[in-house]
Design an enzyme around this catalytic site. Structure first.
Site, PDB file in Angstrom:
ATOM      1  N   ASP A   1       0.825  -1.214   0.000  1.00 15.20           N
ATOM      2  CA  ASP A   1       0.000   0.000   0.000  1.00 15.20           C
ATOM      3  C   ASP A   1       0.857   1.262   0.000  1.00 15.20           C
ATOM      4  O   ASP A   1       1.445   1.612   1.018  1.00 15.20           O
ATOM      5  CB  ASP A   1      -0.892  -0.049   1.249  1.00 15.20           C
ATOM      6  CG  ASP A   1      -1.776   1.170   1.406  1.00 15.20           C
ATOM      7  OD1 ASP A   1      -1.962   1.912   0.417  1.00 15.20           O
ATOM      8  OD2 ASP A   1      -2.296   1.383   2.516  1.00 15.20           O
TER       9      ASP A   1
ATOM     10  N   SER B   1      -0.057   4.241   2.756  1.00 19.06           N
ATOM     11  CA  SER B   1       0.164   4.206   4.208  1.00 19.06           C
ATOM     12  C   SER B   1       1.611   3.764   4.429  1.00 19.06           C
ATOM     13  O   SER B   1       2.295   3.391   3.479  1.00 19.06           O
ATOM     14  CB  SER B   1      -0.818   3.255   4.897  1.00 19.06           C
ATOM     15  OG  SER B   1      -0.580   1.902   4.525  1.00 19.06           O
TER      16      SER B   1
ATOM     17  N   ASN C   1       2.841   1.914   7.583  1.00 14.35           N
ATOM     18  CA  ASN C   1       3.117   0.882   8.587  1.00 14.35           C
ATOM     19  C   ASN C   1       2.957  -0.524   8.022  1.00 14.35           C
ATOM     20  O   ASN C   1       2.158  -0.755   7.120  1.00 14.35           O
ATOM     21  CB  ASN C   1       2.173   1.030   9.779  1.00 14.35           C
ATOM     22  CG  ASN C   1       2.451   2.277  10.593  1.00 14.35           C
ATOM     23  OD1 ASN C   1       2.078   3.373  10.200  1.00 14.35           O
ATOM     24  ND2 ASN C   1       3.128   2.116  11.714  1.00 14.35           N
TER      25      ASN C   1
ATOM     26  N   TRP D   1       1.652  -4.073   9.393  1.00 15.14           N
ATOM     27  CA  TRP D   1       1.019  -4.780  10.515  1.00 15.14           C
ATOM     28  C   TRP D   1       0.327  -6.039  10.014  1.00 15.14           C
ATOM     29  O   TRP D   1      -0.093  -6.120   8.861  1.00 15.14           O
ATOM     30  CB  TRP D   1       0.045  -3.885  11.283  1.00 15.14           C
ATOM     31  CG  TRP D   1      -1.180  -3.443  10.543  1.00 15.14           C
ATOM     32  CD1 TRP D   1      -1.359  -2.274   9.864  1.00 15.14           C
ATOM     33  CD2 TRP D   1      -2.429  -4.152  10.430  1.00 15.14           C
ATOM     34  NE1 TRP D   1      -2.612  -2.216   9.315  1.00 15.14           N
ATOM     35  CE2 TRP D   1      -3.298  -3.356   9.656  1.00 15.14           C
ATOM     36  CE3 TRP D   1      -2.886  -5.386  10.909  1.00 15.14           C
ATOM     37  CZ2 TRP D   1      -4.600  -3.752   9.341  1.00 15.14           C
ATOM     38  CZ3 TRP D   1      -4.187  -5.780  10.591  1.00 15.14           C
ATOM     39  CH2 TRP D   1      -5.021  -4.955   9.815  1.00 15.14           C
TER      40      TRP D   1
ATOM     41  N   TYR E   1      -8.419   3.894  10.818  1.00  9.29           N
ATOM     42  CA  TYR E   1      -9.007   3.726   9.490  1.00  9.29           C
ATOM     43  C   TYR E   1     -10.476   4.028   9.678  1.00  9.29           C
ATOM     44  O   TYR E   1     -11.219   3.186  10.174  1.00  9.29           O
ATOM     45  CB  TYR E   1      -8.854   2.286   8.992  1.00  9.29           C
ATOM     46  CG  TYR E   1      -7.432   1.837   8.782  1.00  9.29           C
ATOM     47  CD1 TYR E   1      -6.769   2.135   7.597  1.00  9.29           C
ATOM     48  CD2 TYR E   1      -6.766   1.117   9.747  1.00  9.29           C
ATOM     49  CE1 TYR E   1      -5.472   1.705   7.387  1.00  9.29           C
ATOM     50  CE2 TYR E   1      -5.468   0.688   9.547  1.00  9.29           C
ATOM     51  CZ  TYR E   1      -4.822   0.983   8.370  1.00  9.29           C
ATOM     52  OH  TYR E   1      -3.544   0.557   8.164  1.00  9.29           O
TER      53      TYR E   1
ATOM     54  N   ASP F   1      -1.837   5.833  -5.356  1.00 10.52           N
ATOM     55  CA  ASP F   1      -2.061   4.928  -4.225  1.00 10.52           C
ATOM     56  C   ASP F   1      -2.424   3.517  -4.680  1.00 10.52           C
ATOM     57  O   ASP F   1      -3.538   3.268  -5.128  1.00 10.52           O
ATOM     58  CB  ASP F   1      -3.174   5.511  -3.334  1.00 10.52           C
ATOM     59  CG  ASP F   1      -3.381   4.704  -2.064  1.00 10.52           C
ATOM     60  OD1 ASP F   1      -2.651   3.721  -1.841  1.00 10.52           O
ATOM     61  OD2 ASP F   1      -4.291   5.061  -1.291  1.00 10.52           O
TER      62      ASP F   1
ATOM     63  N   THR G   1      -5.607   1.879  -3.011  1.00 13.19           N
ATOM     64  CA  THR G   1      -6.978   2.290  -3.324  1.00 13.19           C
ATOM     65  C   THR G   1      -7.266   1.762  -4.724  1.00 13.19           C
ATOM     66  O   THR G   1      -6.486   1.979  -5.642  1.00 13.19           O
ATOM     67  CB  THR G   1      -7.127   3.832  -3.293  1.00 13.19           C
ATOM     68  OG1 THR G   1      -6.946   4.273  -1.946  1.00 13.19           O
ATOM     69  CG2 THR G   1      -8.495   4.277  -3.780  1.00 13.19           C
TER      70      THR G   1
END
Length: 385
Positions: free
Chosen positions: A91, A94, A96, A98, A134, A274, A277
């Site tokens: 992505d 963003s 991070n 996780w 989010y 992005d 998206t």
């Protein structure tokens, strides 16, 4: 001389680390199959802006993580020693990394791979917590360090989030476990070093860039390439676009036109490239005008549908970026399935101070091979081969 050229090409290809992406059914389609989509859309007003503007996320009743509702491209990474496998979204919207963990008790975690620190000999715990918003909910968890395997690269001492709570029961059906963020460190929650920054700092990639090719029709063939560019994926030359902000991969768009007429962004506007998206998002009013121009109307599920027979007669929509035209044909911006033809445009409510912002998601990236050049803070674009 030819030998030298051949050797240099071999050297280049060895420096390129490819992660294949598999195209799967989106969460929206899965919810639809289970008869849950209508109820879901009724409960959750969808505003893509919540991903980029936390003040919007706090104000609106949006469901967390819903930006990933239409995502279809996923790759596999390994975390720990021996590696535990996870399906993630790569992505660029963003920063991070996780994944779900054994500490998570949310319904969304039951159906996914869970990271177990006790099964990794290289895991290092921290006392730090992480919360990633989010929409109104957030993924909360703890931060830890471990080795992350990405495309043959062993990224050691990588900080990542182990989820303890994940918002929204709908994530139970999500075709991915977690998210690997590829935007700038400046927007990373808890100041966690992003994966690509860690790779570059450790000298694991030969160039400070990565590139993305998304296949239009096949399940396979899509790829994220770390540390290099493979010119067999595009035609012509890469056109470079300087970033206007080193947060997201944000650029300036000169204009958006249809049939030579400006339909939005007439004095220039901002756009974020992005991979996280899937649709093309823009200001509500501008998108409403485009939907009207292409003859889209709302169906009972709240989706904007277009007559499948009309697709061939629709015009291209042209994004002019840094003086170069990037046309999107109707075959790109109308998503065709066996059941229906859905518009790929999505309106979003923006905070007024931000001005006009567009999100160039997978609909755009499928048409244009994209290089994300961290070393020079620029994006490279070229038509896909």
């Amino acid at each position: 001389m030819q030998w030298l050229l051949l050797l240099s090409l071999v050297a280049l290809s060895e420096c390129l680390h490819k992660v294949p992406l598999v195209r799967k059914q989106s969460l929206r389609k899965t919810l639809n199959q289970h008869g849950l989509l209508k109820d879901y859309l009724k409960k959750h007003s969808f505003n893509p802006a919540s991903k980029y503007f936390k003040e919007v996320a706090d104000l609106s009743a949006t469901q967390p993580l819903e930006n990933y509702l239409d995502m279809e491209y996923f790759g596999t990474i390994g975390i720990g020693t021996p590696p535990q496998e996870f399906t993630v979204i790569f992505d660029t919207g963003s920063s991070n990394l996780w994944v779900p963990s054994v500490y998570c008790s949310s319904p969304a975690c039951y159906n996914h791979n869970l990271f177990n620190p006790q099964q990794s000999s290289t895991y290092q715990a921290t006392s730090q917590t992480v919360s990633i918003a989010y929409g109104t909910g957030s993924m909360t968890g703890i931060l830890g360090y471990d080795t992350v395997q990405v495309g043959g690269i062993a990224d050691t001492n990588q900080i990542f989030g182990l989820s303890e709570t994940e918002p929204g029961s709908f994530l139970y059906y999500a075709p991915f476990d977690g998210i690997l963020g590829l935007a700038y460190p400046s927007i990373s929650s808890s100041g966690a070093t992003p994966v690509f920054d860690n790779m570059w700092d450790q000298g694991l990639v030969s160039q400070d860039l990565f590139s993305v090719y998304l296949s239009s029709n096949d399940q396979n063939g899509s790829v994220v390439m770390f540390g290099g560019i493979d010119s067999s994926y595009y035609t012509g030359n890469l056109n470079w676009v300087p970033l206007s902000s080193e947060t997201y991969w944000q650029i300036t768009v000169d204009s958006i036109t249809m049939n030579g007429e400006a339909i939005a962004c007439s004095g220039g506007c901002q756009a974020i490239v992005d991979t996280g998206t899937s649709l093309l998002a823009g200001p509500t009013n501008a998108i409403a005008n485009i939907q009207s121009d292409i003859g889209a109307s709302q169906d009972s599920n709240g989706q904007m549908v277009v007559s499948c027979s009309a697709i061939d007669s629709l015009p291209s929509i042209v994004f002019t970026i840094n003086g170069i035209e990037y046309p999107l044909p109707p075959s790109a911006y109308v998503l065709q399935s066996q059941q229906s033809c859905v518009s790929g445009f999505q309106g979003m409510n923006l905070p007024t101070a931000s001005g006009e912002l567009w999100i160039l998601g997978d609909i755009f990236i499928r048409q244009y091979f994209t290089v994300f050049d961290r070393g020079n803070n620029q994006v490279g674009l070229a038509p896909v081969a």
